[in-house]
Design a protein around this motif. Structure first.
Motif, PDB file in Angstrom:
ATOM      1  N   ALA A 256       0.837  -1.204   0.000  1.00  0.00           N
ATOM      2  CA  ALA A 256       0.000   0.000   0.000  1.00  0.00           C
ATOM      3  C   ALA A 256       0.869   1.251   0.000  1.00  0.00           C
ATOM      4  O   ALA A 256       1.857   1.333   0.723  1.00  0.00           O
ATOM      5  CB  ALA A 256      -0.919   0.014   1.218  1.00  0.00           C
ATOM      6  N   GLY A 257       0.477   2.211  -0.821  1.00  0.00           N
ATOM      7  CA  GLY A 257       1.089   3.535  -0.801  1.00  0.00           C
ATOM      8  C   GLY A 257       0.176   4.470  -0.036  1.00  0.00           C
ATOM      9  O   GLY A 257      -1.054   4.438  -0.196  1.00  0.00           O
ATOM     10  N   ILE A 258       0.758   5.306   0.810  1.00  0.00           N
ATOM     11  CA  ILE A 258      -0.018   6.095   1.782  1.00  0.00           C
ATOM     12  C   ILE A 258       0.395   7.559   1.693  1.00  0.00           C
ATOM     13  O   ILE A 258       1.582   7.870   1.832  1.00  0.00           O
ATOM     14  CB  ILE A 258       0.233   5.558   3.203  1.00  0.00           C
ATOM     15  N   THR A 259      -0.589   8.439   1.478  1.00  0.00           N
ATOM     16  CA  THR A 259      -0.297   9.872   1.427  1.00  0.00           C
ATOM     17  C   THR A 259      -1.367  10.644   2.193  1.00  0.00           C
ATOM     18  O   THR A 259      -2.559  10.377   2.035  1.00  0.00           O
ATOM     19  CB  THR A 259      -0.266  10.396  -0.020  1.00  0.00           C
ATOM     20  N   ALA A 260      -0.922  11.575   3.023  1.00  0.00           N
ATOM     21  CA  ALA A 260      -1.842  12.491   3.710  1.00  0.00           C
ATOM     22  C   ALA A 260      -1.172  13.857   3.753  1.00  0.00           C
ATOM     23  O   ALA A 260      -0.100  14.010   4.339  1.00  0.00           O
ATOM     24  CB  ALA A 260      -2.152  12.000   5.121  1.00  0.00           C
ATOM     25  N   LEU A 261      -1.804  14.839   3.115  1.00  0.00           N
ATOM     26  CA  LEU A 261      -1.279  16.196   3.067  1.00  0.00           C
ATOM     27  C   LEU A 261      -2.309  17.179   3.612  1.00  0.00           C
ATOM     28  O   LEU A 261      -3.478  17.140   3.214  1.00  0.00           O
ATOM     29  CB  LEU A 261      -0.939  16.612   1.632  1.00  0.00           C
ATOM     30  N   LYS A 262      -1.876  18.022   4.514  1.00  0.00           N
ATOM     31  CA  LYS A 262      -2.715  19.126   4.975  1.00  0.00           C
ATOM     32  C   LYS A 262      -2.371  20.350   4.126  1.00  0.00           C
ATOM     33  O   LYS A 262      -1.240  20.830   4.148  1.00  0.00           O
ATOM     34  CB  LYS A 262      -2.467  19.418   6.451  1.00  0.00           C
ATOM     35  N   ILE A 263      -3.358  20.838   3.381  1.00  0.00           N
ATOM     36  CA  ILE A 263      -3.133  21.934   2.438  1.00  0.00           C
ATOM     37  C   ILE A 263      -3.783  23.212   2.963  1.00  0.00           C
ATOM     38  O   ILE A 263      -4.958  23.211   3.347  1.00  0.00           O
ATOM     39  CB  ILE A 263      -3.719  21.606   1.050  1.00  0.00           C
ATOM     40  N   THR A 264      -3.020  24.284   2.958  1.00  0.00           N
ATOM     41  CA  THR A 264      -3.538  25.609   3.302  1.00  0.00           C
ATOM     42  C   THR A 264      -3.241  26.555   2.146  1.00  0.00           C
ATOM     43  O   THR A 264      -2.102  26.634   1.677  1.00  0.00           O
ATOM     44  CB  THR A 264      -2.879  26.156   4.583  1.00  0.00           C
ATOM     45  N   VAL A 265      -4.263  27.232   1.672  1.00  0.00           N
ATOM     46  CA  VAL A 265      -4.101  28.237   0.619  1.00  0.00           C
ATOM     47  C   VAL A 265      -4.340  29.599   1.254  1.00  0.00           C
ATOM     48  O   VAL A 265      -5.350  29.810   1.929  1.00  0.00           O
ATOM     49  CB  VAL A 265      -5.086  27.996  -0.544  1.00  0.00           C
TER      50      VAL A 265
ATOM     51  N   ARG B  52      -7.604  22.188   4.150  1.00  0.00           N
ATOM     52  CA  ARG B  52      -8.207  20.851   4.146  1.00  0.00           C
ATOM     53  C   ARG B  52      -7.109  19.793   4.129  1.00  0.00           C
ATOM     54  O   ARG B  52      -6.022  20.016   3.599  1.00  0.00           O
ATOM     55  CB  ARG B  52      -9.111  20.668   2.915  1.00  0.00           C
ATOM     56  N   LYS B  53      -7.414  18.647   4.724  1.00  0.00           N
ATOM     57  CA  LYS B  53      -6.496  17.518   4.702  1.00  0.00           C
ATOM     58  C   LYS B  53      -6.945  16.522   3.637  1.00  0.00           C
ATOM     59  O   LYS B  53      -8.109  16.110   3.604  1.00  0.00           O
ATOM     60  CB  LYS B  53      -6.449  16.835   6.070  1.00  0.00           C
ATOM     61  N   PHE B  54      -6.020  16.145   2.761  1.00  0.00           N
ATOM     62  CA  PHE B  54      -6.307  15.192   1.688  1.00  0.00           C
ATOM     63  C   PHE B  54      -5.555  13.897   1.985  1.00  0.00           C
ATOM     64  O   PHE B  54      -4.346  13.913   2.231  1.00  0.00           O
ATOM     65  CB  PHE B  54      -5.852  15.753   0.337  1.00  0.00           C
ATOM     66  N   GLU B  55      -6.275  12.761   1.954  1.00  0.00           N
ATOM     67  CA  GLU B  55      -5.689  11.472   2.301  1.00  0.00           C
ATOM     68  C   GLU B  55      -6.102  10.414   1.287  1.00  0.00           C
ATOM     69  O   GLU B  55      -7.271  10.331   0.913  1.00  0.00           O
ATOM     70  CB  GLU B  55      -6.156  11.005   3.684  1.00  0.00           C
ATOM     71  N   ARG B  56      -5.148   9.617   0.857  1.00  0.00           N
ATOM     72  CA  ARG B  56      -5.467   8.476  -0.014  1.00  0.00           C
ATOM     73  C   ARG B  56      -4.526   7.316   0.285  1.00  0.00           C
ATOM     74  O   ARG B  56      -3.349   7.515   0.589  1.00  0.00           O
ATOM     75  CB  ARG B  56      -5.338   8.852  -1.493  1.00  0.00           C
ATOM     76  N   VAL B  57      -5.075   6.116   0.186  1.00  0.00           N
ATOM     77  CA  VAL B  57      -4.295   4.880   0.277  1.00  0.00           C
ATOM     78  C   VAL B  57      -4.574   4.075  -0.981  1.00  0.00           C
ATOM     79  O   VAL B  57      -5.740   3.815  -1.310  1.00  0.00           O
ATOM     80  CB  VAL B  57      -4.662   4.052   1.521  1.00  0.00           C
TER      81      VAL B  57
END
Length: 224
Positions: free
Chosen positions: A150-159, A169-174
């Motif tokens: 599994a590849g795992i990514t979680a990024l908290k993005i602020t504009v 917002r926090k973007f997460e995908r596995v």
């Protein structure tokens, strides 16, 4: 030299413990080999692309700041509502992951044609700045004879603009090697599958980010 009674007992105890550990691993099929840096890290990180294309280019200048790496603070946390968690295993040296992620964000924004200008450094005072925190960016391989990767990514993005947040917002995908989003081969080395699933999970996070920015940009540019 013959082994003494005490040494023999110790030997048999260690042997039994080792065999027991292997048996448990085989029966449970859940040995997580994701506690160290991925072997074969010299391989290039896969160049996956979202192929996202905006319907309109907004008259905004956007810069992408270097991500802040906060992964150690989130080890063991569940990602995207799955059983997969933030982990230590990735193919990068200490400072590479933030650079890779920023480069991918810049590339995707440029290719999407969502904004008039995209750069890594602010050029105008009223520029929109995309900031990110890396909560997870890693891969796990679970299993002994048959592994699930599994590849795992979680990024908290602020504009933000002028120091004021426009969006957060926090973007997460596995993505696993069994998912339709997996772009690698079904017959490959575990190390390469770990890299590809990581790249695929980052791609899907950036696809979600672009779609969200596309929805919000009209309001920021005054064209909505």
């Amino acid at each position: 030299m013959k082994m003494g009674v005490v040494e023999g007992v110790r030997y048999r105890t260690l042997l039994a413990a080792s065999l027991s550990a292997v048996t448990v691993c085989l029966s449970v099929v859940a040995c997580n080999r994701a506690a160290v840096r991925i072997p074969g890290a010299s391989l290039s990180f896969p160049p996956t692309s979202t192929q996202y294309s905006a319907q309109k280019t907004y008259p905004l200048n956007v810069s992408v700041a270097m991500p802040v790496d906060r992964r150690p603070e989130h080890y063991g946390e569940s990602i995207a509502g799955t059983r997969w968690t933030g982990c230590r295993t990735d193919p990068f040296w200490a400072s590479d992951a933030p650079s890779v992620i920023r480069d991918r964000i810049v590339l995707e924004l440029v290719q999407s044609k969502l904004f008039a200008l995209v750069s890594q450094e602010p050029r105008t005072p009223d520029e929109v700045v995309v900031r990110s925190e890396i909560d997870a960016f890693c891969s796990q391989a679970v299993g002994f004879l048959f592994s699930r990767v599994a590849g795992i990514t979680a990024l908290k993005i602020t504009v933000e603009r002028d120091g004021r947040p426009l969006f957060e917002r926090k973007f997460e995908r596995v993505i696993t090697d069994a998912d339709a989003e997996y772009s690698g081969s079904r017959a490959t080395f575990i190390e390469r599958a770990m890299q590809v699933t990581m790249a695929d999970s980052l791609r899907e996070v950036l696809r979600d980010l672009l779609a969200e920015l596309d929805r919000k940009a009209a309001g920021w540019s005054g064209t909505g």
